[in-house]
Design a protein around this motif. Structure first.
Motif, PDB file in Angstrom:
ATOM      1  N   VAL A 109      16.586  59.754 -19.426  1.00 29.10           N
ATOM      2  CA  VAL A 109      15.346  59.218 -19.989  1.00 29.10           C
ATOM      3  C   VAL A 109      14.622  58.354 -18.965  1.00 29.10           C
ATOM      4  CG1 VAL A 109      14.411  57.642 -21.724  1.00 29.10           C
ATOM      5  CG2 VAL A 109      16.105  59.350 -22.388  1.00 29.10           C
ATOM      6  N   PHE A 110      15.361  57.558 -18.194  1.00 31.40           N
ATOM      7  CA  PHE A 110      14.725  56.726 -17.177  1.00 31.40           C
ATOM      8  C   PHE A 110      14.184  57.571 -16.029  1.00 31.40           C
ATOM      9  CE2 PHE A 110      17.281  53.233 -19.064  1.00 31.40           C
ATOM     10  CZ  PHE A 110      16.240  52.356 -19.298  1.00 31.40           C
ATOM     11  N   ARG A 111      14.883  58.667 -15.699  1.00 35.13           N
ATOM     12  CA  ARG A 111      14.373  59.544 -14.635  1.00 35.13           C
ATOM     13  C   ARG A 111      13.043  60.160 -15.036  1.00 35.13           C
ATOM     14  NH1 ARG A 111      19.590  61.785 -14.672  1.00 35.13           N
ATOM     15  NH2 ARG A 111      18.756  63.857 -15.179  1.00 35.13           N
ATOM     16  N   ALA A 112      12.965  60.660 -16.268  1.00 36.33           N
ATOM     17  CA  ALA A 112      11.705  61.257 -16.731  1.00 36.33           C
ATOM     18  C   ALA A 112      10.614  60.207 -16.855  1.00 36.33           C
ATOM     19  CB  ALA A 112      11.932  61.963 -18.067  1.00 36.33           C
ATOM     20  N   ALA A 113      10.972  59.012 -17.309  1.00 28.77           N
ATOM     21  CA  ALA A 113       9.980  57.937 -17.426  1.00 28.77           C
ATOM     22  C   ALA A 113       9.411  57.574 -16.056  1.00 28.77           C
ATOM     23  CB  ALA A 113      10.604  56.723 -18.094  1.00 28.77           C
ATOM     24  N   ALA A 114      10.260  57.582 -15.036  1.00 23.00           N
ATOM     25  CA  ALA A 114       9.790  57.290 -13.681  1.00 23.00           C
ATOM     26  C   ALA A 114       8.811  58.348 -13.203  1.00 23.00           C
ATOM     27  CB  ALA A 114      10.981  57.195 -12.732  1.00 23.00           C
ATOM     28  N   GLN A 115       9.008  59.579 -13.624  1.00 22.39           N
ATOM     29  CA  GLN A 115       8.098  60.674 -13.262  1.00 22.39           C
ATOM     30  C   GLN A 115       6.678  60.371 -13.732  1.00 22.39           C
ATOM     31  OE1 GLN A 115       9.369  64.399 -14.932  1.00 22.39           O
ATOM     32  NE2 GLN A 115       7.497  65.496 -14.353  1.00 22.39           N
ATOM     33  N   TYR A 116       6.567  59.693 -14.891  1.00 22.26           N
ATOM     34  CA  TYR A 116       5.251  59.360 -15.445  1.00 22.26           C
ATOM     35  C   TYR A 116       4.820  57.940 -15.116  1.00 22.26           C
ATOM     36  CZ  TYR A 116       6.462  63.503 -18.166  1.00 22.26           C
ATOM     37  OH  TYR A 116       6.842  64.768 -18.540  1.00 22.26           O
ATOM     38  N   GLY A 117       5.621  57.250 -14.311  1.00 24.04           N
ATOM     39  CA  GLY A 117       5.266  55.893 -13.914  1.00 24.04           C
ATOM     40  C   GLY A 117       5.395  54.859 -15.004  1.00 24.04           C
ATOM     41  N   VAL A 118       6.270  55.097 -15.992  1.00 24.52           N
ATOM     42  CA  VAL A 118       6.378  54.184 -17.129  1.00 24.52           C
ATOM     43  C   VAL A 118       7.797  53.661 -17.328  1.00 24.52           C
ATOM     44  CG1 VAL A 118       4.428  55.259 -18.315  1.00 24.52           C
ATOM     45  CG2 VAL A 118       6.749  56.078 -18.781  1.00 24.52           C
ATOM     46  N   SER A 119       8.676  53.814 -16.339  1.00 28.09           N
ATOM     47  CA  SER A 119      10.068  53.403 -16.521  1.00 28.09           C
ATOM     48  C   SER A 119      10.188  51.911 -16.817  1.00 28.09           C
ATOM     49  CB  SER A 119      10.898  53.765 -15.288  1.00 28.09           C
ATOM     50  OG  SER A 119      10.349  53.184 -14.124  1.00 28.09           O
ATOM     51  N   ALA A 120       9.265  51.095 -16.292  1.00 26.84           N
ATOM     52  CA  ALA A 120       9.319  49.650 -16.540  1.00 26.84           C
ATOM     53  C   ALA A 120       9.031  49.313 -17.996  1.00 26.84           C
ATOM     54  CB  ALA A 120       8.329  48.926 -15.632  1.00 26.84           C
ATOM     55  N   ARG A 121       8.423  50.251 -18.730  1.00 19.90           N
ATOM     56  CA  ARG A 121       8.098  49.990 -20.137  1.00 19.90           C
ATOM     57  C   ARG A 121       9.177  50.485 -21.094  1.00 19.90           C
ATOM     58  NH1 ARG A 121       2.120  52.130 -19.184  1.00 19.90           N
ATOM     59  NH2 ARG A 121       1.291  50.351 -18.035  1.00 19.90           N
ATOM     60  N   ILE A 122      10.217  51.145 -20.567  1.00 16.19           N
ATOM     61  CA  ILE A 122      11.374  51.497 -21.390  1.00 16.19           C
ATOM     62  C   ILE A 122      12.323  50.305 -21.333  1.00 16.19           C
ATOM     63  CG2 ILE A 122      13.184  53.171 -21.839  1.00 16.19           C
ATOM     64  CD1 ILE A 122      10.386  54.375 -21.964  1.00 16.19           C
ATOM     65  N   LEU A 123      12.325  49.484 -22.364  1.00 12.65           N
ATOM     66  CA  LEU A 123      13.064  48.220 -22.321  1.00 12.65           C
ATOM     67  C   LEU A 123      14.559  48.440 -22.232  1.00 12.65           C
ATOM     68  CD1 LEU A 123      11.114  46.072 -24.936  1.00 12.65           C
ATOM     69  CD2 LEU A 123      10.816  46.178 -22.467  1.00 12.65           C
ATOM     70  N   ASP A 124      15.102  49.320 -23.078  1.00 18.19           N
ATOM     71  CA  ASP A 124      16.538  49.565 -23.059  1.00 18.19           C
ATOM     72  C   ASP A 124      16.860  50.751 -23.948  1.00 18.19           C
ATOM     73  OD1 ASP A 124      19.133  49.247 -22.296  1.00 18.19           O
ATOM     74  OD2 ASP A 124      19.350  47.204 -23.059  1.00 18.19           O
ATOM     75  N   LEU A 125      18.053  51.309 -23.741  1.00 18.92           N
ATOM     76  CA  LEU A 125      18.578  52.410 -24.541  1.00 18.92           C
ATOM     77  C   LEU A 125      19.970  52.002 -25.017  1.00 18.92           C
ATOM     78  CD1 LEU A 125      17.765  55.330 -22.058  1.00 18.92           C
ATOM     79  CD2 LEU A 125      16.274  54.422 -23.847  1.00 18.92           C
ATOM     80  N   LEU A 126      20.222  52.141 -26.302  1.00 18.94           N
ATOM     81  CA  LEU A 126      21.520  51.787 -26.852  1.00 18.94           C
ATOM     82  C   LEU A 126      22.071  52.938 -27.677  1.00 18.94           C
ATOM     83  CD1 LEU A 126      21.174  48.077 -28.045  1.00 18.94           C
ATOM     84  CD2 LEU A 126      22.157  48.948 -25.919  1.00 18.94           C
ATOM     85  N   THR A 127      23.397  53.045 -27.694  1.00 18.69           N
ATOM     86  CA  THR A 127      24.071  54.070 -28.481  1.00 18.69           C
ATOM     87  C   THR A 127      24.647  53.430 -29.738  1.00 18.69           C
ATOM     88  OG1 THR A 127      24.635  55.308 -26.486  1.00 18.69           O
ATOM     89  CG2 THR A 127      25.892  55.803 -28.476  1.00 18.69           C
ATOM     90  N   PHE A 128      24.130  53.814 -30.885  1.00 18.15           N
ATOM     91  CA  PHE A 128      24.695  53.370 -32.159  1.00 18.15           C
ATOM     92  C   PHE A 128      24.185  54.243 -33.286  1.00 18.15           C
ATOM     93  CE2 PHE A 128      20.982  50.508 -31.516  1.00 18.15           C
ATOM     94  CZ  PHE A 128      20.252  50.778 -32.666  1.00 18.15           C
ATOM     95  N   ASP A 129      24.918  54.210 -34.389  1.00 19.06           N
ATOM     96  CA  ASP A 129      24.526  54.899 -35.605  1.00 19.06           C
ATOM     97  C   ASP A 129      23.484  54.043 -36.314  1.00 19.06           C
ATOM     98  OD1 ASP A 129      24.287  56.119 -38.064  1.00 19.06           O
ATOM     99  OD2 ASP A 129      26.343  55.717 -38.706  1.00 19.06           O
ATOM    100  N   VAL A 130      22.354  54.622 -36.640  1.00 20.08           N
ATOM    101  CA  VAL A 130      21.275  53.838 -37.240  1.00 20.08           C
ATOM    102  C   VAL A 130      21.692  53.235 -38.578  1.00 20.08           C
ATOM    103  CG1 VAL A 130      20.182  55.741 -38.523  1.00 20.08           C
ATOM    104  CG2 VAL A 130      18.773  53.876 -37.621  1.00 20.08           C
ATOM    105  N   THR A 131      22.696  53.824 -39.252  1.00 22.53           N
ATOM    106  CA  THR A 131      23.172  53.257 -40.521  1.00 22.53           C
ATOM    107  C   THR A 131      24.189  52.135 -40.292  1.00 22.53           C
ATOM    108  OG1 THR A 131      24.999  54.840 -40.781  1.00 22.53           O
ATOM    109  CG2 THR A 131      22.844  55.482 -41.650  1.00 22.53           C
ATOM    110  N   HIS A 132      24.588  51.923 -39.043  1.00 22.79           N
ATOM    111  CA  HIS A 132      25.445  50.799 -38.665  1.00 22.79           C
ATOM    112  C   HIS A 132      24.805  50.109 -37.461  1.00 22.79           C
ATOM    113  CE1 HIS A 132      28.174  53.394 -40.957  1.00 22.79           C
ATOM    114  NE2 HIS A 132      28.925  52.330 -41.182  1.00 22.79           N
ATOM    115  N   ASN A 133      23.566  49.677 -37.648  1.00 21.54           N
ATOM    116  CA  ASN A 133      22.768  49.187 -36.529  1.00 21.54           C
ATOM    117  C   ASN A 133      23.040  47.710 -36.255  1.00 21.54           C
ATOM    118  OD1 ASN A 133      20.662  47.460 -37.977  1.00 21.54           O
ATOM    119  ND2 ASN A 133      20.514  49.408 -39.102  1.00 21.54           N
ATOM    120  N   PRO A 134      22.668  47.247 -35.062  1.00 24.44           N
ATOM    121  CA  PRO A 134      22.918  45.851 -34.690  1.00 24.44           C
ATOM    122  C   PRO A 134      21.786  44.889 -35.044  1.00 24.44           C
ATOM    123  CG  PRO A 134      22.139  47.045 -32.785  1.00 24.44           C
ATOM    124  CD  PRO A 134      22.190  48.038 -33.911  1.00 24.44           C
TER     125      PRO A 134
END
Length: 459
Positions: free
Chosen positions: A261-286
């Protein structure tokens, strides 16, 4: 408020998405748009709308994905005699260009090819406007356009000029702005993207979804089913900060040291706007507090290419395996492998209800939830979407992308309440008990219906 009239020339794609996009972009820039009265034929290529200022027309043309161009509207008619009569009545709009303004004049048609000799006749029929400026076909001060609209004759064997002059309507106006957002469709083309998957959303639709979120600088937007990030890139391109999560981190990471996801975002010049990516089940969210996001945009998995999952087991473990499970939970495994929690299918109708409740909790007042919902064409009813709602959430747009026996609806839901709500519990037992007495939506068990060809199951 007085409105000037403007002619919109639409791209012939996603007809049902046009009006919601116009309203969304108008809301984004803080102005009103007056649409034609009565039933609007969204599949027609031209539409006359009312705007208070010419700058609003330019804002629409620069942001709306489905707009090819916007013209200041001068006249229309079912015949040129009718059009010229109305154009003469509106001469206050164009007389200021008569003396020393260079101009370009063109005639074109929808669903038809106009012979060159008749194009010349049409241009000459406007000679009463008496423009004295220089004709400049490359860099004119103004461009005047005349558009003829013909009934579609697809599938008929005919000469290219058959029916010439037998148009439904002809429109005339001055070009305000070419639609500059259309180029983004090619820019975000999935085939040219450095990282994508088999469920990646096509670029034009992801851009339309981004407009529904009102993405702009200063906005914080969340995708709870991020996958390969198709919605994140256009949202970030429009200036918003993006946060993404998914139950399967492999979809977001891909292969390589830098997450896909960060590689593709860099292709469009927007990687700095992708704050973070987390792995979790949305029904057991943080999430431990609500009111965080300006919008939530997502394409939930519905089981055709990839099914939705949530943590849990399809079947309970027998006592022996249950004991082994707790042993591995409390002590390191002999083979030193990490514990991978089991998952089970997440039924689409339950997911949709949960998503709306999660959005009510996480969105700021006035925030939007934008997502796709697959529907069976013959079974769909308006109540299918209404039944997903909870207090404080209201549907403001519902557009169909039709695939024949089924389609998918781009649903936009607005958080209308300022009240605070507790986090949703995502209790399956509660949902199952409620479904026995409430409306059963047509999208329930969509995966099974899809692979049955939308035919009734054999008795």
């Amino acid at each position: 408020m007085s409105y000037g009239k403007y002619l919109i020339v639409f791209a012939q794609a996603h007809h049902e998405f046009r009006i919601p996009e116009l309203h969304s972009v108008a809301s984004l820039y803080g102005f009103d748009i007056s649409l034609p009265k009565g039933e609007i034929e969204t599949d027609r290529p031209y539409m006359v709308v009312g705007l208070a200022d010419e700058k609003h027309a330019r804002q629409l043309a620069k942001r709306c994905i489905l707009i090819k161009a916007i013209y200041e509207f001068y006249a229309q008619g079912s015949t040129y005699e009718e059009l010229h009569t109305r154009n003469r009545a509106n001469q206050a709009l164009w007389t200021r260009y008569k003396l020393d303004t260079s101009f370009k004049f063109f005639v074109t048609a929808f669903n038809h090819k106009i012979p060159q000799d008749r194009q010349r006749q049409v241009v000459e029929s406007f000679s009463y406007m008496d423009f004295l400026g220089k004709i400049d076909m490359k860099k004119p001060d103004i461009t005047l356009g005349c558009f003829e609209e013909y009934i579609e004759k697809r599938g008929l064997i005919r000469d290219r000029h058959d029916g010439d002059g037998q148009f439904q309507q002809a429109y005339f106006g001055r070009l305000i702005e070419e639609g500059s957002a259309r180029v983004l469709v090619k820019m975000f083309d999935v085939k040219k993207r450095q990282y994508f998957g088999n469920t990646s959303m096509e670029s034009e639709v992801s851009l339309l979804m981004a407009n529904q979120t009102l993405a702009s600088p200063g906005k914080l937007i969340y995708d709870p089913f991020l996958g390969t990030g198709s919605m994140a890139y256009p949202v970030a391109y429009f200036g918003a900060q993006v946060f993404g999560s998914d139950i399967d981190g492999r979809q977001m990471r891909g292969k390589g040291s830098t997450p896909g996801v960060f590689r593709a975002a860099a292709q469009y010049g927007v990687s700095a706007r992708i704050l973070d990516l987390l792995t979790f089940d949305v029904t057991h969210n943080p999430w431990r507090c609500g009111g965080l996001f300006d919008a939530i945009v997502t394409d939930p998995p519905y089981g055709v290419r990839a099914g939705a999952k949530r943590l849990g087991r399809k079947k309970e473990l027998d006592p022996e395996r249950q004991a082994l499970y707790w042993e591995h939970r409390n002590n390191p495994r002999p083979d030193d492998q990490p514990y991978i929690p089991p998952t089970k299918p997440y039924e689409l109708s339950n997911l949709a209800v949960d998503l709306v409740q999660l959005a009510r909790y996480l969105l700021k007042p006035g925030g939007r939830l934008v997502f796709f919902l697959p529907t069976v064409t013959e079974e769909y009813e308006e109540i299918d979407v209404q039944s997903m709602l909870c207090e404080g959430m209201e549907v403001i747009a519902n557009s169909l992308q039709d695939f024949g026996s089924w389609g998918r609806r781009l649903v936009t839901i607005l958080k209308t309440t300022t009240d605070s709500y507790s986090p949703p519990t995502f209790d399956l037992n509660t949902l199952e008990d409620a479904s026995s007495s409430q409306h059963v939506p047509a999208h329930r068990d969509f995966r099974e219906k899809y692979f049955q060809g939308f035919k009734p199951p054999a008795i």
